[in-house]
Scaffold this active site. Structure first.
Site, PDB file in Angstrom:
ATOM      1  N   GLU A   3      -8.442  -6.878   5.036  1.00  0.00           N
ATOM      2  CA  GLU A   3      -7.707  -7.983   4.421  1.00  0.00           C
ATOM      3  C   GLU A   3      -6.959  -8.814   5.458  1.00  0.00           C
ATOM      4  OE1 GLU A   3      -5.496  -5.920   1.401  1.00  0.00           O
ATOM      5  OE2 GLU A   3      -7.369  -5.300   0.433  1.00  0.00           O
ATOM      6  N   TYR A  57       0.798  -1.230   0.000  1.00  0.00           N
ATOM      7  CA  TYR A  57       0.000   0.000   0.000  1.00  0.00           C
ATOM      8  C   TYR A  57       0.831   1.281   0.000  1.00  0.00           C
ATOM      9  CZ  TYR A  57      -4.369  -2.509   0.207  1.00  0.00           C
ATOM     10  OH  TYR A  57      -5.433  -3.320  -0.121  1.00  0.00           O
TER      11      TYR A  57
END
Length: 393
Positions: free
Chosen positions: A137, A95
């Site tokens: 997640e 990310y």
């Protein structure tokens, strides 16, 4: 929580993103892959070449800007994307890379218009959104790993059987290479198959619906062979022509939100087109074997009989069920399309309907189902394709 100033600035950029979003995301991917080519082991390169990934990310960034005051409005999409990320092995460490190159792309494309104030606001917003994805997640990975016979990321599976279902669809029966059983899964879920293709520099990831009801010892996927000149055809051609029984592939744990609601006993209908029949087989077999008394309708559209998979299997199940209807239409024949009149005749508008197939087919079917009186809450579907920076289908 985002500050009021940040939300105001991000919202103000929505018109700019609507105009320049595709350019920004194209620059983003180009620059990120130049700096981190290892990420090409995750991303679907065919979608990159076709521009689908760039368009999908641009739409996602725009949606985030529009809904920045109420990000819960896009939570269903976030969960859907998170499922895809988990099936591809996306990690928290990815990310910051995406965030860095997305902000750089905004600066590069907008130039002086991308003030420090705007970049800082988007950096803050991206951080919040990324944290949401990472949290969701991580929970999915933990659930996947702790369930019986579960695992995280990828695991070696052996091709136990390879069965031709039609002229262009072949089923692959997959068993864990370590001899263990597989976790149970919900009808409609999918797995990712990861392949190293000889002569290709990077790994290939493709997501395939599980095409049979949950079994303890194996998965089944059913793959359509795409044309040789189709950018998406490289993996399917390799599976059809090169992968044989006894070979090993890497497989992710089952994921996905487009699943049959097994708690209901109301009438249910399945409407599929082409290879969109694959998740329907998992759902239909689940009904046929667990609640055969449930009223069921199955409508399938195919080009012709030679490319129609699973016809005999469906007929056998229908014959053993209490209240099941089944009809196939072939577009190569006169009047070979699913019409509104046929939907009215075959489907109980008080029940549920699941739709899967090519995008134009799905759009048409959903429109017609609404026209016969079904609500969006009754119509279940999922458009398979890229939706966000790290989504690679």
């Amino acid at each position: 929580m985002l500050s009021e100033q940040t939300r105001t600035i991000v919202k103000s950029t929505a018109p700019v993103l609507a105009e320049h979003g595709k350019t920004i995301t194209t620059v983003f991917y180009r620059n990120m892959f130049e700096a981190h080519p290892e990420l090409l082991n995750i991303f679907n390169q065919a979608n990159q070449k076709q521009g689908r990934q760039q368009t999908a990310l641009a739409n996602t960034v725009y949606a985030a800007a529009v809904h920045i005051d109420n990000l819960e409005a896009i939570l269903p999409a976030v969960v859907q994307i998170a499922n895809k990320h988990v099936s591809l092995g996306v990690k928290a460490e990815h990310y910051p890379i995406v965030g860095e190159y997305l902000l750089k792309a905004i600066q590069e494309v907008l130039g002086d218009a991308a003030t420090d104030e705007i970049i800082n606001a988007w950096a803050e917003a991206y951080g919040v959104i990324a944290d949401v994805f990472i949290s969701i997640e991580n929970g999915m990975y933990e659930k996947s790993e702790t369930q019986e016979n579960g695992w995280s990321f990828f695991k070696d599976f052996t091709i136990a059987r390879k069965v031709k279902e039609s002229d262009n669809i072949t089923s692959f029966y997959l068993k864990p290479a370590d001899g263990h059983n597989v976790p149970s899964y919900e009808a409609g879920q999918y797995i990712t198959v990861r392949l190293a293709i000889p002569g290709e520099e990077f790994l290939f990831n493709r997501q395939y619906s599980l095409s049979q009801a949950s079994r303890p010892d194996e998965f089944r996927i059913s793959v359509k062979r795409e044309a040789d000149n189709d950018p998406n055809g490289l993996v399917s051609v390799y599976l059809h022509e090169q992968v044989e029984e006894g070979d090993t592939v890497e497989v992710s744990a089952p994921a996905g939100e487009f699943v049959l609601d097994v708690k209901r006993n109301t009438p249910v209908a399945f409407v599929s087109g082409g290879v969109g029949i694959t998740p329907m087989m998992s759902m239909f077999e689940t009904v046929a074997t667990q609640t055969p008394e449930r009223p069921v309708s199955f409508l399938h559209a195919a080009r012709n009989e030679t490319v129609h998979a699973f016809d005999k299997d469906i007929q056998q199940y229908v014959a053993a069920m209490d209240n099941a209807k089944y009809k196939t239409l072939y577009s190569d024949e006169p009047q070979g399309y699913i019409t509104r009149e046929l939907l009215e005749d075959m489907i109980d508008v008080n029940g549920e309907v699941y739709v899967c197939g090519p995008v134009p087919f799905m759009e048409k079917m959903i429109s017609e189902l609404r026209a016969i009186g079904m609500t969006d809450a009754q119509i279940h579907y999922e458009f398979f394709g890229p939706a966000v920076a790290l989504q690679t289908v």
